[in-house]
Design an enzyme around this catalytic site. Structure first.
Site, PDB file in Angstrom:
ATOM      1  N   LEU A 107      27.675 -42.540  62.839  1.00  8.14           N
ATOM      2  CA  LEU A 107      28.091 -43.660  63.676  1.00  8.14           C
ATOM      3  C   LEU A 107      27.053 -43.760  64.781  1.00  8.14           C
ATOM      4  CD1 LEU A 107      31.959 -43.128  64.069  1.00  8.14           C
ATOM      5  CD2 LEU A 107      30.829 -44.994  62.850  1.00  8.14           C
ATOM      6  N   ASP A 108      26.598 -44.979  65.090  1.00  8.56           N
ATOM      7  CA  ASP A 108      25.574 -45.092  66.115  1.00  8.56           C
ATOM      8  C   ASP A 108      26.154 -44.805  67.501  1.00  8.56           C
ATOM      9  OD1 ASP A 108      26.637 -47.530  67.231  1.00  8.56           O
ATOM     10  OD2 ASP A 108      25.651 -48.653  65.645  1.00  8.56           O
ATOM     11  N   LYS A 109      25.285 -44.723  68.483  1.00  9.36           N
ATOM     12  CA  LYS A 109      25.693 -44.303  69.827  1.00  9.36           C
ATOM     13  C   LYS A 109      26.800 -45.173  70.397  1.00  9.36           C
ATOM     14  CE  LYS A 109      23.872 -43.580  74.503  1.00  9.36           C
ATOM     15  NZ  LYS A 109      22.706 -43.716  75.399  1.00  9.36           N
TER      16      LYS A 109
END
Length: 240
Positions: A107-109
């Site tokens: 999951l991206d930031k």
């Protein structure tokens, strides 16, 4: 019967001792002994089940297989170490002494929600493989209220720099005056797929939360907390 043999770094990974890249580093640094002697070639063949392996002069036995889920908070990077010094998802495991575990997918930031971890690379590969892995479901807050034609375009697919980005399914959860929440299901996991798909349709993402992977639901797990998966959950996701 021939015993399975793999490169030493891969054996370290398969035994759940470290990631394959970390195993390559340990071997090259001369910190790994195989059957009593130092081996510096990460591809040196080793018996998966019966090789005697020592790391830093300590016998390294296979560790118990772990599968767990985390409710990832927004603002954390999905990596073990970040070259820019940003906080990573491993901050959520401080003090837990879990040994080596790796994220299953990412999951991206700016995204949050359900993120899996395991020290079983074969299981992780099945989950992450678009051909064999389960669908992923997201709740996405967007900065406008998409009409039926826009949601149909999401399902049909949009060309984005030569890649066809699409959602397996899209539905409207609720809408306010200026924004809405969508439920989006994906059957593949391209980098920032939902954000890129929506941006191509001139839709901005305000919040992105993964709520399910296959039959596994995020449920009421508190943000930043984790738990082990049950045997039934592991099997339902991709166990043997």
């Amino acid at each position: 019967m021939t015993r399975p043999r793999y490169g030493l770094a891969r054996v370290l990974s398969k035994r759940g001792l470290c990631s394959r890249s970390e195993g390559e580093r340990l071997v090259r640094e001369g910190r790994v002994r195989l059957d009593g002697r130092v081996v510096r070639n990460p591809e040196h063949p080793a018996d998966l089940q019966h090789a005697l392996i020592e790391i830093d002069n300590v016998e390294a036995s296979a560790v118990a297989v772990r599968h767990l889920m985390l409710n990832k908070p927004r603002g954390l990077v999905t990596t073990l170490r970040d070259e820019r010094g940003r906080d990573t998802v491993y901050r959520c495991f401080d003090g837990a002494e879990l040994g080596h575990i790796a994220p299953v997918g990412r999951l991206d930031k700016a995204s949050e929600g359900l993120l899996l971890f395991s020290n079983d690379p074969q299981w992780a590969a099945r989950i992450a493989d678009p051909a064999t892995g389960p669908d992923k479901v997201y709740h996405v807050q967007v900065d406008r209220i998409p009409d039926d034609a826009c949601m149909a375009a999401m399902r049909a697919g949009v060309d984005c720099e030569g890649a066809l980005l699409r959602a397996k399914s899209v539905s409207l959860l609720r809408a306010g005056e200026k924004n809405a929440w969508l439920e989006i299901s994906l059957d593949e996991g391209r980098n920032r797929q939902i954000r890129r798909l929506l941006a191509a349709l001139d839709i901005g993402v305000l919040r992105l939360l993964r709520v399910a992977i296959g039959t596994l639901q995020l449920g009421d797990l508190p943000k930043g907390q984790w738990r082990d998966l049950t045997v039934e959950e592991v099997a339902a996701l991709g166990g043997d």
